[in-house]
Design an enzyme around this catalytic site. Structure first.
Site, PDB file in Angstrom:
ATOM      1  N   GLU A  13       9.979 -52.986  47.311  1.00 45.91           N
ATOM      2  CA  GLU A  13       8.526 -52.384  47.220  1.00 45.91           C
ATOM      3  C   GLU A  13       8.070 -52.239  48.747  1.00 45.91           C
ATOM      4  OE1 GLU A  13       6.062 -55.060  45.009  1.00 45.91           O
ATOM      5  OE2 GLU A  13       7.172 -54.630  43.181  1.00 45.91           O
ATOM      6  N   GLU A  30      12.379 -54.914  38.178  1.00 40.66           N
ATOM      7  CA  GLU A  30      11.266 -55.996  38.102  1.00 40.66           C
ATOM      8  C   GLU A  30      10.225 -55.598  37.002  1.00 40.66           C
ATOM      9  OE1 GLU A  30       8.966 -57.791  41.498  1.00 40.66           O
ATOM     10  OE2 GLU A  30      10.733 -57.589  42.701  1.00 40.66           O
TER      11      GLU A  30
HETATM   12  C1  BG6 Z   1       6.653 -57.709  43.157  1.00 38.93           C
HETATM   13  C2  BG6 Z   1       7.532 -58.536  44.068  1.00 38.93           C
HETATM   14  O1  BG6 Z   1       5.295 -57.228  43.773  1.00 38.93           O
HETATM   15  O2  BG6 Z   1       5.849 -58.539  42.217  1.00 38.93           O
HETATM   16  C3  BG6 Z   1       7.724 -60.096  43.674  1.00 38.93           C
HETATM   17  O3  BG6 Z   1       8.269 -57.740  44.445  1.00 38.93           O
HETATM   18  C4  BG6 Z   1       6.780 -60.774  43.314  1.00 38.93           C
HETATM   19  O4  BG6 Z   1       8.468 -60.431  44.871  1.00 38.93           O
HETATM   20  C5  BG6 Z   1       6.346 -60.012  41.771  1.00 38.93           C
HETATM   21  O5  BG6 Z   1       6.717 -61.991  42.711  1.00 38.93           O
HETATM   22  C6  BG6 Z   1       5.123 -60.459  40.991  1.00 38.93           C
HETATM   23  O6  BG6 Z   1       4.170 -60.737  41.723  1.00 38.93           O
HETATM   24  P1  BG6 Z   1       3.397 -62.023  42.009  1.00 38.93           P
HETATM   25  O7  BG6 Z   1       2.192 -61.752  42.956  1.00 38.93           O
HETATM   26  O8  BG6 Z   1       2.832 -62.349  40.711  1.00 38.93           O
HETATM   27  O9  BG6 Z   1       4.325 -63.087  42.417  1.00 38.93           O
END
Ligand code: BG6
Length: 478
Positions: free
Chosen positions: A165, A372
């Protein structure tokens, strides 16, 4: 497009799940690890810090056994740069080397393909102190770190991801970036850092291809399709602006080796243009990815000016990497009344997932893998140690359905790694915002026993994997 017949998930599809080092490992100062920017950040009293997280560092064998039971074909994790190089460069830490060797061996032992992110937000503090990504020396430190990882683990790792990211680190530099508070001219600084990261990534891709001809490497940005607030041409233009600034700036550089024209004119107009040289652009042209990994949580919607009628706060909360933000001369993030939201105010948009995959594939024609996608929620542990996370099953089901539609549309997709394999600490919302298939028994400040419990979604995803994505039905014995 409506399909009479859906194309099945391909044979050998990499059903997986993801984590990142600083969010899951804990042991922040053990085994010779140096501090990272995360260890030096402050998160307020309400949420936990990242010192213990899910204690995966000490429990990785138990965790990998659970991943094997889940049926994972791949596991995406990141290497903590400062575990290998406590000072960011210089001396290599033997205990850190051994930890990832053991983790990779354990995965291989269970026939789980390691998918390794080199850098997931946790820049070594020693480099940050010297200027972080503003300092061109960080580029060489990253390349040395990447080369070392290829040398150490390249015989057992076939899939590499460069930087997680990067676009969010630049767009939300105040939330997850590496910008010291009080930096003058923060936006210009961030776009210079972006250029340096791009160079670091290109050099790492070149090195990977030289050193490991059998391996594949790609970037891992967060990509979301961007909807216009209405069919009004000005809104469409705003969506176009934001797509270039949010998405294509990063992937055009990684895949085509040139700056996106609209993003470049945005940076010029705002006075954010980075200093670049022709020699650097040549490096960017040479460094090519083999695939594109992307993270997707939700779509974005923007308009040309402040919204009047839908009652949404323009821009969304700044403290959130999913919100579009606001720059009235370019785009204004607005609400989308067609979409539901999760408990943390993030939109849920499975169809946007299909649209996003199609847009990326059509533009770059490279194989895709999702690294993700998932639902953060306040899970409840029952008295008999169960977690009935039907809402997570619904989210994942709806998104996997759309992935199959994207494949049926012609998108070449070779894997899906939801966030997250196991509960871990959220980027900025603590441990109670859970994403995992495996529950970790702890609270924000009470570490309890850190025991692992399988959630209902564990059984469900296990069946999804066993049937190669054919059985997505909700009902499952648990
Ligand atoms: C992404 C990241 O932005 O989203 C992760 O790569 C992150 O590290 C995931 O945990 C979910 O976001 P959040 O803020 O809910 O942890």
């Amino acid at each position: 497009m409506k399909h009479q017949q859906l194309t099945p998930f391909p044979d050998g599809f990499l059903w997986g799940a993801s984590t990142s080092a600083y969010q899951v490992e804990g042991a922040w100062n053990e085994g010779g690890k140096g501090p990272s920017v995360i260890d030096k950040a402050s998160f307020g009293d309400k949420i936990t810090d990242f010192t213990v997280t899910s204690d995966h560092y000490h429990r990785f064998k138990q965790d990998v056994a659970l991943f094997a039971e889940l049926g994972l074909k791949t596991y995406r994790f990141s290497i903590a740069w400062s575990r290998l190089f406590p000072q960011g460069s210089g001396e290599l830490n033997a205990e850190g080397v051994a930890f990832y060797q053991q983790l990779i061996d354990e995965l291989r032992h269970h026939n789980i393909e390691p998918l390794v992110t080199l850098y997931h937000f946790d820049l070594p503090w020693a480099l940050q102190e010297k200027g972080g990504w503003s300092d061109p020396a960080t580029i060489e430190a990253f390349v040395h770190f990447a080369r070392t990882a290829f040398e150490l683990y390249g015989d057992r790792v076939n899939y590499w991801l460069t930087i997680n990211e990067q676009n969010m680190m630049i767009l939300k530099g105040d939330v997850i970036g590496t910008l010291p508070p009080g930096t003058p001219d923060p936006q210009k600084t961030l776009y210079q850092q972006n250029h340096h990261m791009m160079l670091a990534q290109a050099k790492a891709m070149i090195a990977c291809h030289e050193m490991l001809p059998q391996a594949k490497i790609g970037p891992a940005p967060n990509i979301s399709c961007v909807y216009p607030a209405s069919a009004r041409p000005e809104d469409v233009l705003a969506a176009n602006n934001f797509t270039s600034i949010r998405n294509w700036l990063y992937l055009d550089l990684a895949c085509f080796g040139h700056y996106n024209a609209v993003a470049w004119s945005f940076m010029r107009e705002k006075g954010y243009l980075p200093t670049i040289t022709e020699q650097e652009m040549e490096i960017l042209r040479q460094g090519k990815p083999d695939f594109i990994a992307f993270n997707y949580y939700a779509s974005a919607t923007v308009g040309a000016d402040l919204p009047h009628s839908d009652g949404e706060e323009a821009g969304g909360k700044l403290l959130d990497q999913q919100m579009a933000g606001i720059d009235t001369s370019v785009y204004v993030g607005v609400g989308n009344r067609w979409l539901k939201k999760n408990q943390f105010n993030w939109y849920i948009d499975p169809v946007g997932f299909r649209i996003t995959a199609r847009q990326i594939y059509e533009r770059y024609r490279l194989p895709l893998i999702v690294t993700e996608n998932g639902l953060g929620a306040f899970d409840e542990l029952t008295a008999d140690n169960k977690i009935h996370d039907d809402y997570r099953i619904a989210y994942l089901r709806d998104h996997i359905e759309q992935l199959q539609l994207a494949i049926s549309d012609g998108v070449e997709l070779f894997g899906y790694c939801p966030w997250s394999a196991i509960d871990l600490v959220s980027t900025h919302q603590g441990i109670r915002k859970r994403y995992g298939f495996i529950y970790v028994n702890r609270d924000e400040h009470d570490l309890k026993d850190l025991a692992r419990f399988k959630k209902k979604s564990f059984s469900w995803y296990q069946r999804v994997i066993q049937t190669n994505g054919q059985n997505l039905a909700d009902g499952i014995d648990y």
